[in-house]
Design a protein around this motif. Sequence first.
Motif, PDB file in Angstrom:
ATOM      1  N   VAL A 292      -8.836  22.403 -11.850  1.00 51.09           N
ATOM      2  CA  VAL A 292      -8.381  21.490 -10.796  1.00 51.09           C
ATOM      3  C   VAL A 292      -7.296  22.176  -9.975  1.00 51.09           C
ATOM      4  N   LEU A 293      -7.449  22.108  -8.667  1.00 54.88           N
ATOM      5  CA  LEU A 293      -6.499  22.756  -7.764  1.00 54.88           C
ATOM      6  C   LEU A 293      -5.953  21.751  -6.749  1.00 54.88           C
ATOM      7  N   ALA A 294      -4.696  21.877  -6.457  1.00 55.59           N
ATOM      8  CA  ALA A 294      -4.085  21.053  -5.405  1.00 55.59           C
ATOM      9  C   ALA A 294      -2.840  21.781  -4.938  1.00 55.59           C
TER      10      ALA A 294
ATOM     11  N   SER B 108       2.258  10.905  -2.261  1.00 56.78           N
ATOM     12  CA  SER B 108       1.440  10.199  -3.260  1.00 56.78           C
ATOM     13  C   SER B 108       2.096   8.883  -3.657  1.00 56.78           C
ATOM     14  N   PHE B 109       3.335   8.978  -4.177  1.00 55.91           N
ATOM     15  CA  PHE B 109       4.156   7.800  -4.478  1.00 55.91           C
ATOM     16  C   PHE B 109       3.558   6.932  -5.585  1.00 55.91           C
ATOM     17  N   GLY B 110       2.760   7.509  -6.451  1.00 57.51           N
ATOM     18  CA  GLY B 110       2.172   6.760  -7.567  1.00 57.51           C
ATOM     19  C   GLY B 110       0.689   6.538  -7.415  1.00 57.51           C
ATOM     20  N   LEU B 111       0.184   6.629  -6.169  1.00 52.50           N
ATOM     21  CA  LEU B 111      -1.245   6.355  -5.937  1.00 52.50           C
ATOM     22  C   LEU B 111      -2.140   7.386  -6.607  1.00 52.50           C
ATOM     23  N   LYS B 112      -1.683   8.643  -6.615  1.00 49.74           N
ATOM     24  CA  LYS B 112      -2.602   9.719  -7.000  1.00 49.74           C
ATOM     25  C   LYS B 112      -2.356  10.237  -8.421  1.00 49.74           C
ATOM     26  N   ASN B 113      -1.804   9.359  -9.265  1.00 48.53           N
ATOM     27  CA  ASN B 113      -1.600   9.717 -10.674  1.00 48.53           C
ATOM     28  C   ASN B 113      -2.884  10.186 -11.330  1.00 48.53           C
TER      29      ASN B 113
ATOM     30  N   ILE C 242      -8.436  18.329  -5.464  1.00 54.26           N
ATOM     31  CA  ILE C 242      -8.168  16.890  -5.329  1.00 54.26           C
ATOM     32  C   ILE C 242      -6.709  16.698  -4.971  1.00 54.26           C
ATOM     33  N   THR C 243      -6.442  15.745  -4.116  1.00 57.04           N
ATOM     34  CA  THR C 243      -5.050  15.446  -3.792  1.00 57.04           C
ATOM     35  C   THR C 243      -4.502  14.578  -4.926  1.00 57.04           C
ATOM     36  N   CYS C 244      -3.474  15.057  -5.600  1.00 54.52           N
ATOM     37  CA  CYS C 244      -3.077  14.424  -6.867  1.00 54.52           C
ATOM     38  C   CYS C 244      -1.606  14.675  -7.153  1.00 54.52           C
ATOM     39  N   GLN C 245      -1.149  14.144  -8.284  1.00 60.79           N
ATOM     40  CA  GLN C 245       0.247  14.321  -8.688  1.00 60.79           C
ATOM     41  C   GLN C 245       0.414  15.414  -9.733  1.00 60.79           C
ATOM     42  N   SER C 246      -0.685  15.876 -10.309  1.00 57.26           N
ATOM     43  CA  SER C 246      -0.620  17.000 -11.244  1.00 57.26           C
ATOM     44  C   SER C 246      -2.027  17.482 -11.535  1.00 57.26           C
ATOM     45  N   PRO C 247      -2.372  18.690 -11.117  1.00 63.67           N
ATOM     46  CA  PRO C 247      -3.708  19.207 -11.437  1.00 63.67           C
ATOM     47  C   PRO C 247      -3.955  19.263 -12.942  1.00 63.67           C
ATOM     48  N   HIS C 248      -2.899  19.535 -13.719  1.00 61.67           N
ATOM     49  CA  HIS C 248      -3.073  19.582 -15.173  1.00 61.67           C
ATOM     50  C   HIS C 248      -3.477  18.215 -15.708  1.00 61.67           C
ATOM     51  N   MET C 249      -2.835  17.190 -15.174  1.00 61.47           N
ATOM     52  CA  MET C 249      -3.155  15.827 -15.609  1.00 61.47           C
ATOM     53  C   MET C 249      -4.603  15.486 -15.233  1.00 61.47           C
TER      54      MET C 249
ATOM     55  N   SER D 234       0.865  -1.177   0.000  1.00 59.09           N
ATOM     56  CA  SER D 234       0.000   0.000   0.000  1.00 59.09           C
ATOM     57  C   SER D 234       0.904   1.230   0.000  1.00 59.09           C
ATOM     58  N   GLN D 235       0.690   2.111  -0.961  1.00 58.03           N
ATOM     59  CA  GLN D 235       1.571   3.287  -1.073  1.00 58.03           C
ATOM     60  C   GLN D 235       1.550   4.089   0.224  1.00 58.03           C
ATOM     61  N   SER D 236       0.385   4.130   0.878  1.00 58.73           N
ATOM     62  CA  SER D 236       0.272   4.777   2.187  1.00 58.73           C
ATOM     63  C   SER D 236       0.832   6.183   2.273  1.00 58.73           C
ATOM     64  N   PRO D 237       0.446   7.079   1.382  1.00 56.56           N
ATOM     65  CA  PRO D 237       0.798   8.479   1.657  1.00 56.56           C
ATOM     66  C   PRO D 237       0.117   8.876   2.961  1.00 56.56           C
ATOM     67  N   MET D 238       0.737   9.750   3.735  1.00 56.48           N
ATOM     68  CA  MET D 238       0.124  10.094   5.022  1.00 56.48           C
ATOM     69  C   MET D 238      -1.203  10.818   4.825  1.00 56.48           C
ATOM     70  N   GLU D 239      -1.319  11.522   3.722  1.00 52.16           N
ATOM     71  CA  GLU D 239      -2.628  12.077   3.370  1.00 52.16           C
ATOM     72  C   GLU D 239      -3.314  11.080   2.450  1.00 52.16           C
ATOM     73  N   THR D 240      -4.486  10.622   2.866  1.00 53.92           N
ATOM     74  CA  THR D 240      -5.225   9.662   2.040  1.00 53.92           C
ATOM     75  C   THR D 240      -5.802  10.376   0.820  1.00 53.92           C
ATOM     76  N   ARG D 241      -6.533   9.630   0.016  1.00 55.32           N
ATOM     77  CA  ARG D 241      -7.179  10.272  -1.139  1.00 55.32           C
ATOM     78  C   ARG D 241      -8.285  11.220  -0.664  1.00 55.32           C
ATOM     79  N   GLY D 242      -8.664  12.145  -1.495  1.00 53.49           N
ATOM     80  CA  GLY D 242      -9.747  13.049  -1.118  1.00 53.49           C
ATOM     81  C   GLY D 242     -10.075  13.988  -2.249  1.00 53.49           C
ATOM     82  N   ILE D 243     -11.300  14.471  -2.236  1.00 50.26           N
ATOM     83  CA  ILE D 243     -11.747  15.356  -3.314  1.00 50.26           C
ATOM     84  C   ILE D 243     -12.834  16.280  -2.777  1.00 50.26           C
ATOM     85  N   VAL D 244     -12.823  17.502  -3.251  1.00 50.71           N
ATOM     86  CA  VAL D 244     -13.909  18.445  -2.989  1.00 50.71           C
ATOM     87  C   VAL D 244     -14.353  18.965  -4.352  1.00 50.71           C
TER      88      VAL D 244
END
Lengths: 161, 901
Positions: free
Chosen positions: B242-244, B250-255, B217-224, B194-204
Amino acid sequence: MSEHKIEMVLNGHSHRGAAEGRRTLCDYLRQDAGCTGVHVGCEHGVCGACTVRVDGQAVRSCLMLAVQADGCTVTTVEGLAAADGTLHPVQQAMQDEFALQCGFCTPGVVITLATLTDVPEKPSEAALLAAMSGHICRCTGYQGIRRAIRRLAGEATGERA
Amino acid sequence: MNETTPIAAGRFIGQRMPRKEDPRLLTGRGTFVDDISFPGMLHVAFVRSPIARGKITGIDLSVARGMPGVHAVYTAADLAKIKVTPLSFFLTPSEVEVPLLATDHVAYAGDPVVLIVADDRYLAEDAASVVTVDYEEEDPVVSLADARNGALVHPGTESNVSAAMGLDEDEDGEALLAGAAHLINRTVIHQRISQSPMETRGIVVSKQGAGELLVHITCQSPHMIARYLTIALGMPEYSIRVLAKDVGGSFGLKNTPWREELAVIAAALLLGRPLKWIEDRLENLISANQAREQEMTMRVGFDGQGKLLAARGEYSSNNGAYPQGADANVAVHMFMWAAYKIPYYSFYTQGWYSNTVGLAAYRGPWALESLIREAMLDIAARQLGIDPVEIRRRNLVTLADQPTATTMGIPLEDITPAECLEKLLTVLDIDAFRREQAAARQEGRHLGLGIATYIEPTGSAGSMPVMTGELAQLRVEPTGKVTATMSTHSQGHGTQTTMAQVIADRLGVPYEDVTVFEGDSAHGGFGPGAAGSRQGVIGGGASLKAAGLLQQKVKTLAAHLLNANVEDVSLEGGVIHVAGSPEMTRSLRQIAEIAYGEPARLPPGFEAGLEAQYRYTPPPMTFTSAAHGCIVEVDIETGFVKILRWISSEDCGNVINPAVVEGQIAGGLAQAIGMVLLEEAGYDARGNPIAVTFKDYLLPAISDVPDFEYVHASTPSQSEGGFRGVGEGGAIIGPPTLFNAIADALSPFGEVPLTLPLTPTRLLEVIEGRSMTSVAHAPAPVAPVVTEVAPAPVAAPAPPAAPARVDGLWKMVMASPMGGQEMKGRLATEGTTLTGTLLSDQGNQDFAGSIEGNRLKWEMKVTKPVSLTLKYDLVVEGDSISGKVKMGMFGTAKLTGERLE
Ligand code: FES
Ligand code: FES
């Protein structure tokens, strides 16, 4: 549902509010008191991200109910730096030693180390490391945190919030 | 001590500049997704499947719907009103349909079934707890062995193979291996992570009027994410922003977003209220896509001197039910022997569906190559009686060997793993260690030394359509301060710091004067974000280029205003000087005010303002090399491993900020320690996740991670600025380094199995020579393949066959690294000459080749994803066509098809 009145001294200011009996302290501080620096990483007491200071003790705010903090003095990471913005010695040591990356675990780490070092007696490196073993950081591999601890073990700040 | 020579020491490049991100993060003033709120915002919770596989026979929502504070209770049928197509990282639709909520069946424990919207999360969870879902439970397909032999995970597919590439049989390779003086054969079993970033996934999500969607959204690139959502939602009338700002790892989880985030967006569009969903840790450990869970068998042939002759790898990964990338991880094979001289390598690689949560990326997704290769080199060294350093010296590609190309055809120009190894040995005295080890063994203490070397591709651009360059937009504001808007994004990487260093250095302004903005898809330009250790290389190059252009602009204007020669004008520390004329010294602000506010004073044709931008595309791959060494002590009473020393000798080119580079290496190494010793996100036989809290999923704590020592070699790369990427390396080279050290420590007892994690129990089994795993918890044995999953036939050298009817239109699917590629081919024959046209959504391409009996061969050059010559070798039988396509560095792909006309 039962609403309970809550009064506390929060980051040096008096604070009044109300919460349901089941509301956790971390949710209350984040959502009702606006202290979003309190981070929630696991909600089961393992990661340490949610650590705040309650009446001089570092506690996991995910394992404490908001009503239990009624009448207490609570300090979150927002309350550590001086009014003029000067960082707390723990915050400064963490910055100088590159002790954070994403910064999500950081507020809890800062509170724990500040609580242990804001005392007149100099805490030992071993004591600080032992306390730190209750915090998970997924980013840094703890290198900078350990360097900061070595510095802090040699410099007690001598104050207590 | 750390040897850190500031390389290419500029004013700021190469310096340990304090991070610009830290003051806000240290004081609790960061902005993470859960810190965002909107007036009228409601909260989401999910009802999830408690079983791994079954049919949904009934859902009772009546009680939940009537609860106070509950605004909506949605099932898959409700969300179906909004069409959303989940996409892979390559922005292609998934091979199997991925529902946002389970429709008529559930496919893993944790599968979301119902989405609840309520005034707050407490009420949403209350309502979730009173939803009743009836299931008809079925036997789940959990492990790789199950996937090979069990029921179909996705009824309607041909097999549980989600993707396959390479050759399932290879006679040439077998012959080479059969002739080798030494043949080593091992299997690695890598656990699920489990990549286990300390911040889990989430979206508003907030629908703003009819045509605007604002997504935090918690992510690796708002543009992506914006690009992804535009395609996935297929709503061209919507402007999506998209804003973050801050992301907690993240470590790959939030691609890319996945089922839950997309379901929340669909619900927000249906309901018209802002919605927030923050994954809790239990959800994160059961329903956020995970990584690894791989098995690989490798056979390696050596000559009598320990030189590599040939190797053959067979790889399988458990991709779960709905993988974010249903691929077979061909990169494992591309980089398997990339740093070594080996005449021959072939592979067969498969990804499998199962009733487990889907596969996502994790730091160095192809890292298994380094683990199996470096572990087997040590095993070979032991078997051949050679030193582990020596076996690497005999086989590594050195600078003197280059330019050259890997066995798979990847060009190598400046890799330095051999040089990193020699540098490592200047601080790690192996002879002294061996003496210490021998003495310690006398006392019953077991020390071990592990060495590993590798290269990794970084800063990839242009190799895949989503892997683009990066954009730097710079301006000197009228105040004289500098603002940069970047396409890069940090989840802890510190790009606000490193990009500012590069800009300040090249432009000639104080570091404090540069502010870097990122994290907003409305600003800057497209960039895929932190994926493949790319941002330092590409963002750094873009920053250099843009700063150079901007400096030129400043100088041109200053020269005009001061009546000086542009060559005499310089910009240093934010001050403009004219050589020999100190009285002409001006502040940047004085020049900038004129540039913006006094157009009449500008030179003819000079664009007002002081702005410049550059999109930099580096060479397709920039390699980083490293050699690591690690010393451990294994307690033979308890099976616990203590890491005593760890040295990283790496070459990541010119270093922008050594503290940031070392932070990346250390973070990756800590994750490597977790993978080797602690972490396991497994399942029991019924598909129940066995690690659902951080009390079961063990992450490394400060006491598990030693102080790392660093030796930086710094060979400038060919990319602008000479930078090389460093984000993933620790997680790739760490596992074999630590594994080799443990294996060395325990070598008096026997061989340590390549099964991760190496828990104390597993190590005690080696030490005590007996199995201590209780039957109930025994890992599922890797069952032999009983029912062969019908592999597509591979063209064997064709027997002389009756002339087949080849002419006509054919529909074909090629199993490429990016998934199945569909195309049509119109073929025509004349004698032994074959001509044709391939028709695909990439365009049409003509080709010419040959036909012999029923065997067709042709070659075709393509430029996408990279310049390659594809070699087709196909056989026609009746109305079907099949065979293989050699794809250069990507290996060999299978092709199957049938006649259309
Ligand atoms: S959130 Fe409280 S310990 Fe993790
Ligand atoms: S800095 Fe990211 S978890 Fe510690």
